[in-house]
Scaffold this motif. Structure first.
Motif, mmCIF file in Angstrom:
data_model
loop_
_atom_site.group_PDB
_atom_site.id
_atom_site.type_symbol
_atom_site.label_atom_id
_atom_site.label_comp_id
_atom_site.label_asym_id
_atom_site.label_seq_id
_atom_site.Cartn_x
_atom_site.Cartn_y
_atom_site.Cartn_z
ATOM 1 N N GLU A 102 0.831 -1.206 0.000
ATOM 2 C CA GLU A 102 0.000 0.000 0.000
ATOM 3 C C GLU A 102 0.867 1.258 0.000
ATOM 4 N N VAL A 103 2.033 1.189 0.639
ATOM 5 C CA VAL A 103 2.971 2.315 0.595
ATOM 6 C C VAL A 103 3.473 2.508 -0.834
ATOM 7 N N ALA A 104 3.837 1.405 -1.489
ATOM 8 C CA ALA A 104 4.313 1.481 -2.879
ATOM 9 C C ALA A 104 3.228 2.037 -3.806
ATOM 10 N N LEU A 105 1.967 1.809 -3.479
ATOM 11 C CA LEU A 105 0.853 2.308 -4.292
ATOM 12 C C LEU A 105 0.476 3.744 -3.954
ATOM 13 N N GLY A 106 1.133 4.312 -2.942
ATOM 14 C CA GLY A 106 0.826 5.671 -2.531
ATOM 15 C C GLY A 106 -0.410 5.784 -1.676
ATOM 16 N N GLN A 107 -0.871 4.659 -1.116
ATOM 17 C CA GLN A 107 -2.089 4.661 -0.307
ATOM 18 C C GLN A 107 -1.812 4.924 1.164
ATOM 19 N N ARG A 108 -0.562 4.858 1.570
ATOM 20 C CA ARG A 108 -0.147 5.261 2.906
ATOM 21 C C ARG A 108 1.271 5.822 2.809
ATOM 22 N N GLU A 109 1.618 6.678 3.749
ATOM 23 C CA GLU A 109 2.883 7.404 3.650
ATOM 24 C C GLU A 109 4.099 6.540 3.947
ATOM 25 N N HIS A 110 3.954 5.600 4.879
ATOM 26 C CA HIS A 110 5.104 4.791 5.285
ATOM 27 C C HIS A 110 4.620 3.491 5.906
ATOM 28 N N ILE A 111 5.556 2.588 6.073
ATOM 29 C CA ILE A 111 5.274 1.357 6.806
ATOM 30 C C ILE A 111 5.898 1.488 8.192
ATOM 31 N N THR A 112 5.171 1.057 9.205
ATOM 32 C CA THR A 112 5.671 1.145 10.574
ATOM 33 C C THR A 112 6.336 -0.167 10.972
ATOM 34 N N VAL A 113 7.565 -0.049 11.493
ATOM 35 C CA VAL A 113 8.307 -1.200 12.007
ATOM 36 C C VAL A 113 8.239 -1.140 13.529
ATOM 37 N N PHE A 114 7.608 -2.133 14.136
ATOM 38 C CA PHE A 114 7.441 -2.116 15.586
ATOM 39 C C PHE A 114 8.611 -2.846 16.249
ATOM 40 N N GLY A 115 9.654 -2.097 16.537
ATOM 41 C CA GLY A 115 10.818 -2.638 17.233
ATOM 42 C C GLY A 115 11.919 -3.073 16.278
ATOM 43 N N ASP A 116 13.136 -2.575 16.534
ATOM 44 C CA ASP A 116 14.297 -3.011 15.752
ATOM 45 C C ASP A 116 15.443 -3.432 16.668
ATOM 46 N N ASP A 117 15.060 -3.853 17.893
ATOM 47 C CA ASP A 117 16.056 -4.257 18.887
ATOM 48 C C ASP A 117 15.819 -5.680 19.389
ATOM 49 N N TYR A 118 15.194 -6.496 18.545
ATOM 50 C CA TYR A 118 14.981 -7.903 18.898
ATOM 51 C C TYR A 118 16.286 -8.697 18.715
ATOM 52 N N PRO A 119 16.419 -9.835 19.406
ATOM 53 C CA PRO A 119 17.622 -10.666 19.267
ATOM 54 C C PRO A 119 17.615 -11.467 17.959
ATOM 55 N N THR A 120 17.533 -10.752 16.843
ATOM 56 C CA THR A 120 17.590 -11.360 15.510
ATOM 57 C C THR A 120 18.712 -10.675 14.738
ATOM 58 N N GLU A 121 19.023 -11.189 13.579
ATOM 59 C CA GLU A 121 20.177 -10.681 12.829
ATOM 60 C C GLU A 121 20.059 -9.200 12.502
ATOM 61 N N THR A 178 -2.874 -4.154 -9.947
ATOM 62 C CA THR A 178 -3.993 -4.239 -10.886
ATOM 63 C C THR A 178 -5.341 -4.131 -10.172
ATOM 64 N N HIS A 179 -5.320 -4.257 -8.840
ATOM 65 C CA HIS A 179 -6.542 -4.133 -8.031
ATOM 66 C C HIS A 179 -6.242 -3.195 -6.844
ATOM 67 N N PRO A 180 -5.913 -1.943 -7.105
ATOM 68 C CA PRO A 180 -5.505 -1.035 -6.014
ATOM 69 C C PRO A 180 -6.597 -0.817 -4.962
ATOM 70 N N GLU A 181 -7.846 -1.030 -5.340
ATOM 71 C CA GLU A 181 -8.947 -0.927 -4.377
ATOM 72 C C GLU A 181 -9.522 -2.293 -4.068
ATOM 73 N N GLY A 182 -8.723 -3.334 -4.245
ATOM 74 C CA GLY A 182 -9.193 -4.686 -4.011
ATOM 75 C C GLY A 182 -10.192 -5.103 -5.066
ATOM 76 N N PHE A 183 -11.172 -5.876 -4.682
ATOM 77 C CA PHE A 183 -12.161 -6.358 -5.639
ATOM 78 C C PHE A 183 -13.060 -5.241 -6.154
#
Length: 328
Positions: free
Chosen positions: A195-214, A321-326
């Motif tokens: 939806e961000v790529a389609l311009g339907q929202r300004e950004h994607i929210t990332v909830f936390g970037d301090d988890y014990p993952t790579e 091809t379906h920016p508004e879904g069905f």
């Protein structure tokens, strides 16, 4: 003989219907269209109604020679289930009870149940195995687990054999481009990123970037929706061949982080897709990945669309091809 697909106008259900039609199966669909879309049904016989309506179910079973059931119909929003658990127990659990009672009356002895890996709750280990403890942390997962247990008791009492399939994140879209993911509200990461790529929202929210993952972000198990549909058909075939009731996990066996999903979407779409990092959400485990070894060994399930780029590419093909879904 027909296969009844409940919730067959929904996201995963419609892909299962498409797969059944491609196999030449006779398909009957029962859906209230509360969350489903009539346009998502590519064929078969559609009945619009609620599983909790005894007359409606009696009509569906009475007018068709049903061989087996694939059961998708359920409410599935975790947050909503915590705010209104009664709605989830009434629709998910009571609706399944009504379905099982009608199957008993009609003498239908096979059901494949679309369950959830949310039945496990906080994992004790990763990847999660079918024999790990089941302690759901939300009402949605609790109702799905209750549905599994009820189905098993109907096997004990009435010989209705079942296979329950537990999985986390369905993603992607049908290769034809005719059906894909259209939820309101949308809560899944892949369509939100697109939806961000389609311009339907300004950004994607990332909830936390301090988890014990790579890379510090949560890792989740994404499975292409068509691979999930294939697994449901394989489960039905196993029951038709006399297989016993069982539970199987479905997963890609790898898991992808939030940052990996965003980076792959940037590559696929050619859009920058701005991301904003916020605090962690309460209750989000660092890693959720399910082992599908048993499904591969016993069902012969071999997902062929497990690369993240393939999953997101198919989803992007649908959404652009379906920016508004069905409604598009």
């Amino acid at each position: 003989m027909a296969v009844l697909v409940t919730g067959g106008a929904g996201y995963i259900g419609s892909h299962a219907v498409a797969a059944l039609l491609e196999k030449g199966e006779e398909v009957v669909i029962a859906d209230s269209l509360y969350q489903g879309h009539e346009q998502a049904v590519l064929g078969g016989k559609l009945y619009i109604g609620d599983l909790r309506d005894e007359q409606f179910l009696a009509q569906v079973f009475g007018e068709n020679d049903i061989d087996g059931v694939i059961h998708f119909a359920a409410n599935s929003l975790v947050g909503e289930s915590m705010e209104d658990p009664g709605k989830y127990y009434h629709n998910n659990v009571y609706g399944t009870l009504c379905l099982l009672e009608q199957m008993k009356k009609a003498g239908v002895k096979r059901i494949v149940f679309s369950s959830t890996a949310a039945a496990y709750g906080e994992p004790e280990r990763v990847p999660i195995d079918e024999y790990d403890r089941t302690v759901p942390t939300n009402a949605y997962g609790e109702t799905k687990l209750a549905m599994e247990k009820m189905i098993r008791w109907f096997d004990t009492a009435h010989g209705i054999k079942s296979i329950s399939l537990r999985y986390f994140n369905a993603a992607g879209a049908h290769e034809s481009g005719k059906i894909g993911e259209d939820h309101h509200p949308e809560t899944h990461l892949v369509p939100l990123v697109l939806e961000v790529a389609l311009g339907q929202r300004e950004h994607i929210t990332v909830f936390g970037d301090d988890y014990p993952t790579e890379d510090g972000t949560c890792i989740r198990d994404y499975v292409h929706v068509s691979d999930l549909a294939d697994a449901h058909l394989l489960a039905l075939d196993r029951l038709r061949q006399g297989g016993e009731s069982a539970v199987y996990n479905l997963g890609n066996g790898l898991g992808y982080s939030v940052k990996q999903v965003i980076e792959t979407a940037r590559h696929v779409t050619g859009h920058a897709i701005p991301a904003v990092t916020r605090d962690r959400r309460a209750g989000d485990p660092a890693v959720l990945v399910a082992s599908s070894a048993r499904a591969r060994d016993e069902l012969g399930w071999s997902p062929s669309r497990s690369r993240l780029e393939d999953i997101i590419s198919s989803s992007w093909n649908w959404h652009r091809t379906h920016p508004e879904g069905f409604k598009s």
